[in-house]
Design a protein around this motif. Structure first.
Motif, PDB file in Angstrom:
ATOM      1  N   GLU A  17     107.100  -5.325  22.361  1.00 52.18           N
ATOM      2  CA  GLU A  17     108.111  -6.374  22.556  1.00 52.18           C
ATOM      3  C   GLU A  17     107.445  -7.739  22.682  1.00 52.18           C
ATOM      4  OE1 GLU A  17     111.894  -7.083  25.528  1.00 52.18           O
ATOM      5  OE2 GLU A  17     111.196  -5.051  25.107  1.00 52.18           O
ATOM      6  N   ASN A  18     106.335  -7.807  23.402  1.00 54.34           N
ATOM      7  CA  ASN A  18     105.622  -9.078  23.551  1.00 54.34           C
ATOM      8  C   ASN A  18     105.054  -9.570  22.229  1.00 54.34           C
ATOM      9  OD1 ASN A  18     106.120  -9.205  26.308  1.00 54.34           O
ATOM     10  ND2 ASN A  18     104.227  -8.145  26.856  1.00 54.34           N
ATOM     11  N   LEU A  19     104.791  -8.631  21.308  1.00 55.27           N
ATOM     12  CA  LEU A  19     104.295  -9.009  19.980  1.00 55.27           C
ATOM     13  C   LEU A  19     105.435  -9.353  19.019  1.00 55.27           C
ATOM     14  CD1 LEU A  19     101.469  -6.342  19.381  1.00 55.27           C
ATOM     15  CD2 LEU A  19     101.173  -8.755  19.980  1.00 55.27           C
ATOM     16  N   GLY A  20     106.649  -9.067  19.426  1.00 53.96           N
ATOM     17  CA  GLY A  20     107.793  -9.292  18.544  1.00 53.96           C
ATOM     18  C   GLY A  20     107.954  -8.220  17.486  1.00 53.96           C
ATOM     19  N   ILE A  21     107.402  -7.013  17.747  1.00 48.25           N
ATOM     20  CA  ILE A  21     107.509  -5.891  16.807  1.00 48.25           C
ATOM     21  C   ILE A  21     108.698  -5.029  17.211  1.00 48.25           C
ATOM     22  CG2 ILE A  21     106.387  -3.801  15.949  1.00 48.25           C
ATOM     23  CD1 ILE A  21     103.694  -5.171  16.405  1.00 48.25           C
ATOM     24  N   SER A  22     109.594  -4.775  16.266  1.00 46.23           N
ATOM     25  CA  SER A  22     110.779  -3.971  16.555  1.00 46.23           C
ATOM     26  C   SER A  22     110.389  -2.513  16.772  1.00 46.23           C
ATOM     27  CB  SER A  22     111.797  -4.076  15.422  1.00 46.23           C
ATOM     28  OG  SER A  22     111.261  -3.563  14.219  1.00 46.23           O
ATOM     29  N   GLU A  73     105.741  14.224  29.307  1.00 45.41           N
ATOM     30  CA  GLU A  73     105.827  13.487  30.576  1.00 45.41           C
ATOM     31  C   GLU A  73     105.307  12.061  30.424  1.00 45.41           C
ATOM     32  OE1 GLU A  73     103.719  15.679  33.564  1.00 45.41           O
ATOM     33  OE2 GLU A  73     104.891  17.516  33.258  1.00 45.41           O
ATOM     34  N   GLU A  74     105.160  11.580  29.192  1.00 46.16           N
ATOM     35  CA  GLU A  74     104.488  10.302  28.927  1.00 46.16           C
ATOM     36  C   GLU A  74     105.414   9.108  29.146  1.00 46.16           C
ATOM     37  OE1 GLU A  74     105.179  12.590  26.642  1.00 46.16           O
ATOM     38  OE2 GLU A  74     103.411  13.343  25.612  1.00 46.16           O
ATOM     39  N   GLU A  75     106.125   9.095  30.271  1.00 47.23           N
ATOM     40  CA  GLU A  75     107.110   8.050  30.545  1.00 47.23           C
ATOM     41  C   GLU A  75     106.455   6.682  30.719  1.00 47.23           C
ATOM     42  OE1 GLU A  75     110.287   8.012  30.442  1.00 47.23           O
ATOM     43  OE2 GLU A  75     110.753  10.146  30.253  1.00 47.23           O
ATOM     44  N   ASN A  76     105.419   6.595  31.554  1.00 46.20           N
ATOM     45  CA  ASN A  76     104.773   5.305  31.800  1.00 46.20           C
ATOM     46  C   ASN A  76     104.052   4.800  30.557  1.00 46.20           C
ATOM     47  OD1 ASN A  76     105.648   5.285  34.475  1.00 46.20           O
ATOM     48  ND2 ASN A  76     103.805   6.319  35.218  1.00 46.20           N
ATOM     49  N   THR A  77     103.432   5.719  29.830  1.00 49.89           N
ATOM     50  CA  THR A  77     102.748   5.336  28.592  1.00 49.89           C
ATOM     51  C   THR A  77     103.751   4.786  27.584  1.00 49.89           C
ATOM     52  OG1 THR A  77     101.129   7.102  28.963  1.00 49.89           O
ATOM     53  CG2 THR A  77     101.185   6.117  26.775  1.00 49.89           C
ATOM     54  N   THR A  78     104.881   5.475  27.449  1.00 53.37           N
ATOM     55  CA  THR A  78     105.927   5.016  26.526  1.00 53.37           C
ATOM     56  C   THR A  78     106.448   3.641  26.927  1.00 53.37           C
ATOM     57  OG1 THR A  78     106.600   7.281  25.987  1.00 53.37           O
ATOM     58  CG2 THR A  78     108.226   5.541  25.627  1.00 53.37           C
ATOM     59  N   ALA A  79     106.696   3.456  28.220  1.00 47.62           N
ATOM     60  CA  ALA A  79     107.216   2.171  28.704  1.00 47.62           C
ATOM     61  C   ALA A  79     106.223   1.044  28.440  1.00 47.62           C
ATOM     62  CB  ALA A  79     107.534   2.263  30.197  1.00 47.62           C
ATOM     63  N   PHE A  80     104.935   1.327  28.653  1.00 46.68           N
ATOM     64  CA  PHE A  80     103.921   0.295  28.411  1.00 46.68           C
ATOM     65  C   PHE A  80     103.884  -0.083  26.936  1.00 46.68           C
ATOM     66  CE2 PHE A  80      99.764  -1.216  27.197  1.00 46.68           C
ATOM     67  CZ  PHE A  80      99.471  -2.152  28.174  1.00 46.68           C
ATOM     68  N   ILE A  81     103.919   0.915  26.052  1.00 41.32           N
ATOM     69  CA  ILE A  81     103.877   0.648  24.610  1.00 41.32           C
ATOM     70  C   ILE A  81     105.071  -0.210  24.201  1.00 41.32           C
ATOM     71  CG2 ILE A  81     104.102   1.731  22.337  1.00 41.32           C
ATOM     72  CD1 ILE A  81     102.494   4.118  23.534  1.00 41.32           C
ATOM     73  N   CYS A  82     106.238   0.120  24.717  1.00 38.83           N
ATOM     74  CA  CYS A  82     107.444  -0.650  24.381  1.00 38.83           C
ATOM     75  C   CYS A  82     107.295  -2.110  24.809  1.00 38.83           C
ATOM     76  CB  CYS A  82     108.666  -0.033  25.047  1.00 38.83           C
ATOM     77  SG  CYS A  82     109.145   1.577  24.364  1.00 38.83           S
ATOM     78  N   GLU A  83     106.802  -2.314  26.015  1.00 34.29           N
ATOM     79  CA  GLU A  83     106.624  -3.688  26.513  1.00 34.29           C
ATOM     80  C   GLU A  83     105.578  -4.433  25.685  1.00 34.29           C
ATOM     81  OE1 GLU A  83     105.482  -6.070  30.666  1.00 34.29           O
ATOM     82  OE2 GLU A  83     105.567  -3.878  30.631  1.00 34.29           O
ATOM     83  N   TYR A  84     104.507  -3.743  25.322  1.00 32.56           N
ATOM     84  CA  TYR A  84     103.454  -4.362  24.525  1.00 32.56           C
ATOM     85  C   TYR A  84     103.993  -4.793  23.161  1.00 32.56           C
ATOM     86  CZ  TYR A  84      98.662  -5.034  22.766  1.00 32.56           C
ATOM     87  OH  TYR A  84      97.503  -5.576  22.249  1.00 32.56           O
ATOM     88  N   ALA A 139      95.524  -2.199  16.338  1.00 29.64           N
ATOM     89  CA  ALA A 139      95.756  -2.275  14.889  1.00 29.64           C
ATOM     90  C   ALA A 139      97.099  -2.939  14.603  1.00 29.64           C
ATOM     91  CB  ALA A 139      95.711  -0.876  14.279  1.00 29.64           C
ATOM     92  N   ALA A 140      98.101  -2.579  15.394  1.00 22.31           N
ATOM     93  CA  ALA A 140      99.426  -3.185  15.232  1.00 22.31           C
ATOM     94  C   ALA A 140      99.369  -4.686  15.492  1.00 22.31           C
ATOM     95  CB  ALA A 140     100.412  -2.518  16.192  1.00 22.31           C
ATOM     96  N   LYS A 141      98.613  -5.080  16.508  1.00 23.37           N
ATOM     97  CA  LYS A 141      98.485  -6.512  16.831  1.00 23.37           C
ATOM     98  C   LYS A 141      97.830  -7.264  15.686  1.00 23.37           C
ATOM     99  CE  LYS A 141      96.997  -9.473  20.682  1.00 23.37           C
ATOM    100  NZ  LYS A 141      96.371  -9.483  22.038  1.00 23.37           N
ATOM    101  N   ALA A 142      96.802  -6.663  15.080  1.00 24.04           N
ATOM    102  CA  ALA A 142      96.122  -7.303  13.960  1.00 24.04           C
ATOM    103  C   ALA A 142      97.021  -7.383  12.726  1.00 24.04           C
ATOM    104  CB  ALA A 142      94.837  -6.544  13.634  1.00 24.04           C
TER     105      ALA A 142
END
Length: 391
Positions: A46-51, A33-44, A116-119
């Motif tokens: 995307e803002n970092l430019g990570i595919s 049921e992790e729809e909102n969590t998944t959507a947030f991760i995708c947006e995050y 960690a991904a951001k770093a």
């Protein structure tokens, strides 16, 4: 081997790291049921430019492509919550969902992996290889990792690394030893059928309550008398449903339980023995038995090279005192499905601090983490990826 820019970045992002963890904690979502969590991760990402790409029905697979050719290392963080009511409702970041709570630390895992991904993304041009990011759903029901593997999570991956926050260890300590870490976790259900009747006329009946009770009392002998004591195992009967009324002899009884061990042959043996004990106990009383045995997670067995690399990274990043030798647990972890495909290891990062009341057991309504452990976990993720790719 430690990258100074990674350490500096994690330190600079520490406030954001805490904010992310608290946001996930206040908005828990159950397995699949992790729809909102998944959507947030995708947006995050995307803002970092990570595919990235979403997995079905929830979850995210992302890739940080290094500036130089090389291997691919995967980092996994799970993100589902539990059907647990939060007891500490006065926390500013307490769960807003009744009966749902991050009572195992998956909120921390997701936040740590994002930072960690951001770093790592900041130094991607220096990376000799690629980093695969696995934001996994449905760990609590042992389905998410297997489904992500089916959807290509570890295709082209050379090594996989995961972390679990651990309240039974002191804050900042890291444990990752070669060999067994988490046990396999199976479920069994035994249904006994007797012959019901009036409670005052037992001579005309076959009492399923007696049959089931006999099974429960005798089934522990599988572990105590048929298994080599050097191969640890646990067999627990957790649920027993018998009868319908106080003066009716039960016709049916249903028993449910779990089996935990580290050795595959022991696992096979216990499954066979549960079938054997069920049939013979039922036969003794003239009843019948049906057994359903469901295999859940496999044992998490840390690859020797990967586990020792974790130890090396941890000591270089945080000092010799960081290492802790936590004994293997009979708890289950579906990270094992990734390890079936590629070598890797699974580390525990301590978050237990009595002064902050964070030593409660995982899955308890008072569970919480010492947020000072977040930076340790985030840096361990990132430094491991860097070190593995540059070894």
């Amino acid at each position: 081997m430690i990258h100074k820019k990674i350490k500096e970045a994690i330190q600079n992002y520490s406030e954001e790291l805490t904010e992310l963890r608290r946001m996930f904690h206040s908005e828990p979502e159950l397995s699949w049921e992790e729809e909102n969590t998944t959507a947030f991760i995708c947006e995050y990402l995307e803002n970092l430019g990570i595919s990235y790409r979403r997995t079905k029905p929830t979850g995210v697979i992302a890739n940080i492509i290094g500036g130089k050719p090389g291997k691919t290392v995967a980092l996994r963080g799970d993100m589902d919550a539990l059907s647990v009511e939060q007891i500490k409702k006065n926390l500013p970041y307490a769960s807003r969902e009744d009966g749902k709570m991050h009572a195992c630390g998956h909120d921390a895992h997701t936040a740590m992996l994002l930072i960690a991904a951001k770093a790592l993304n900041k130094i991607k041009d220096e990376l000799p290889g690629n980093v695969r990011l696995l934001f996994q759903p449905a760990e609590e029901i042992a389905e998410g990792a297997r489904e992500m593997v089916k959807q290509g999570a570890v295709e082209g991956v050379d090594n996989v690394f995961g972390i679990h926050i651990w309240s039974q260890m002191p804050t900042h300590k890291v444990s990752c030893t070669p060999g067994p870490s988490f046990a396999s976790a199976d479920l069994f259900k035994v249904t006994f059928k007797g012959k019901g009747g009036h409670g005052a006329m037992p001579e005309d009946c076959i009492d399923a309550a007696i049959v089931a009770s006999s099974f429960v009392m005798n089934v522990q002998a599988i572990v105590s008398r048929t298994i080599d004591p050097k191969n640890p195992a646990v067999l627990t009967v957790g649920k027993m449903v018998v009868g319908t009324r106080f003066n009716v002899i039960a016709e049916n009884a249903v028993i449910e339980g779990t089996v935990r061990c580290f050795d595959p042959d022991t696992r096979d043996h216990i499954e066979r023995q549960i079938q054997h004990y069920s049939e013979n106990v039922a036969g003794l009383y003239g009843a019948s038995a049906t057994v359903e045995y469901t295999r859940g997670t496999r044992a998490v067995i840390n690859d020797e090279y990967s586990a020792k690399l974790v130890q090396k990274v941890a000591t270089e990043a945080f000092g010799e005192d960081i290492l802790y030798n936590e004994k293997p647990t009979m708890g289950g972890e579906d990270f094992s499905f990734f390890l079936e495909e590629v070598p890797g290891s699974f580390a525990l990062v301590g978050s237990g601090n009595p002064e902050k009341d964070t030593k409660w057991s995982h899955h308890h309504g008072k569970f919480n983490i010492d947020e000072d452990a977040l930076a340790t976990g985030a840096e361990l993720y990132a430094q491991y990826a860097w070190t593995y790719l540059t070894e």
